[in-house]
Design an enzyme around this catalytic site. Sequence first.
Site, short mmCIF file in Angstrom:
data_model
loop_
_atom_site.label_atom_id
_atom_site.label_comp_id
_atom_site.label_asym_id
_atom_site.label_seq_id
_atom_site.Cartn_x
_atom_site.Cartn_y
_atom_site.Cartn_z
CG HIS A 1 38.47 43.06 32.88
ND1 HIS A 1 37.62 43.58 33.81
CD2 HIS A 1 39.08 41.98 33.43
CE1 HIS A 1 37.70 42.82 34.90
NE2 HIS A 1 38.57 41.85 34.70
CB CYS B 1 36.18 39.95 33.77
SG CYS B 1 36.58 39.36 35.42
CG ASN C 1 38.82 41.99 38.29
OD1 ASN C 1 37.72 42.28 37.84
ND2 ASN C 1 39.52 40.94 37.88
N1 COA Z 1 51.08 39.22 48.88
C1 COA Z 1 52.32 38.75 48.98
N2 COA Z 1 52.76 37.66 48.34
C2 COA Z 1 51.89 37.03 47.54
C3 COA Z 1 50.57 37.46 47.38
C4 COA Z 1 50.16 38.61 48.10
N3 COA Z 1 48.92 39.11 48.01
N4 COA Z 1 49.92 36.64 46.52
C5 COA Z 1 50.82 35.71 46.15
N5 COA Z 1 51.99 35.94 46.76
C6 COA Z 1 53.23 35.19 46.65
C7 COA Z 1 53.02 33.76 46.24
O1 COA Z 1 52.70 32.94 47.35
C8 COA Z 1 54.36 33.41 45.66
O2 COA Z 1 55.26 33.13 46.70
P1 COA Z 1 56.40 32.01 46.53
O3 COA Z 1 57.27 32.47 45.41
O4 COA Z 1 57.08 32.01 47.86
O5 COA Z 1 55.66 30.74 46.22
C9 COA Z 1 54.81 34.72 44.99
O6 COA Z 1 54.03 35.75 45.62
C10 COA Z 1 54.59 34.77 43.50
O7 COA Z 1 53.27 34.29 43.25
P2 COA Z 1 52.62 34.39 41.83
O8 COA Z 1 51.22 33.84 41.90
O9 COA Z 1 53.55 33.81 40.81
O10 COA Z 1 52.59 35.99 41.67
P3 COA Z 1 52.24 36.84 40.42
O11 COA Z 1 53.34 37.74 40.07
O12 COA Z 1 51.66 36.00 39.33
O13 COA Z 1 51.07 37.79 40.98
C11 COA Z 1 48.68 37.90 40.83
C12 COA Z 1 49.87 37.21 41.47
C13 COA Z 1 47.41 37.23 41.32
C14 COA Z 1 48.69 39.35 41.23
C15 COA Z 1 48.84 37.77 39.28
O14 COA Z 1 49.10 36.44 38.94
C16 COA Z 1 47.62 38.21 38.55
O15 COA Z 1 47.22 39.35 38.62
N6 COA Z 1 47.05 37.30 37.74
C17 COA Z 1 45.91 37.61 36.91
C18 COA Z 1 44.73 37.71 37.77
C19 COA Z 1 43.55 38.24 37.04
O16 COA Z 1 43.66 39.21 36.36
N7 COA Z 1 42.43 37.58 37.23
C20 COA Z 1 41.20 38.01 36.74
C21 COA Z 1 41.10 37.79 35.27
S1 COA Z 1 39.63 38.52 34.76
#
Ligand code: COA
Length: 333
Positions: free
Chosen positions: A255, A114, A285
């Site tokens: 980004h 990214c 993204n």
């Molecule tokens: N829909 C519903 N539930 C979801 C889900 C989805 N699409 N994705 C994950 N979950 C669930 C998980 O399984 C977890 O469930 P649990 O508590 O029963 O185990 C819960 O939601 C929380 O998961 P978590 O991974 O802690 O969520 P989060 O708040 O961190 O959000 C992202 C997940 C991916 C949206 C977030 O972590 C994120 O955006 N991270 C950065 C990603 C990024 O920017 N990457 C590129 C960098 S360039």
Amino acid sequence: MAYAAFRSIGAYAPSKILSNEDLAKMVDTSDEWITKRTGIKERRIAEDGEFTSDMGAKAAQIALERSGIDKSKIDMIICATISPDYFCMPSTAAIISTKLGISNATAFDISAACTGFVYVLSIAKAFIESGMKKNILVIGAEKLSAITDYTDRGTCILFGDGAGAAVVSATEDKNEAIIDVHTGADGTFADLLMSPNGGSGSAHDTLEQEATSCFMQMKGNETFKVAVKTLTKDVVDILRDNSIDSSEIKHFVPHQANLRIIKAVGEALGMSDEQVVLTVEKYGNTSGASIPMAINDIYESGRLQAGELMLLDAFGGGLTWGSALVPFAPLQK
Ligand code: COA
């Protein structure tokens, strides 16, 4: 001395839309969850036969036309991508050069996820300032749908396809110059965000067994925390090193990974809502394409004017990071 000026911007987004509602039919998720956690409502998806180079060439064609610089004068093409047409060769940049009818230009890809567009800007700046090149086409193009696992709700909700491009050319006017570009990387965080198979680091039997071997995998929660910290530090460092106050930034172009990340960074830096550029809601993204697509958005909506200062800020797999202070310097005002 030659300086590097950011002359023009162009972008291309495929017409096919993948909405949160569409994804909710594919994996266990909902529009409400995705909107609340990421700010994304929809993303664009390329057609089966539409490659990264097709999208990159379309964006580049627009950037070329807007630059007023004839394509015969382009002496280098650099494409930032993690979803090249072909993983080893030829480079997507070389394919794009042919699609644009440009011959004899140096052409290569770079892999910085990214942060890719900030990396290509730093390379373009260095080549122009050294006098080795005069007119460089810089592109960020991604067909992330080709490397996304649509059974993994943790990643498939985030990514989309598209391309952005800009022409960077030599100038003697220091007021037009890209002021500074910072880039960095730390491989100790490599496992946060990776496509673990498909390269020389993967065993042949893995490739044979796993149809999904090249798909992206991510530790979302850890990535989120490192992203906020790194993006904020990037900006603090580049502003301090250039004695520029954040109030002098007209457009802060981060980004577009996640609205919560962007909001947290914007707040930590004291950026106003008017300064922060947002496209994550409609494109998701798009990795290396995200920043030039966002710049194109403010250009096409009439918000980006000649002379205005942009601050670009990126973070991605690698880990990589980068920031850039870029005045918009079109030849045709
Ligand atoms: N829909 C519903 N539930 C979801 C889900 C989805 N699409 N994705 C994950 N979950 C669930 C998980 O399984 C977890 O469930 P649990 O508590 O029963 O185990 C819960 O939601 C929380 O998961 P978590 O991974 O802690 O969520 P989060 O708040 O961190 O959000 C992202 C997940 C991916 C949206 C977030 O972590 C994120 O955006 N991270 C950065 C990603 C990024 O920017 N990457 C590129 C960098 S360039």
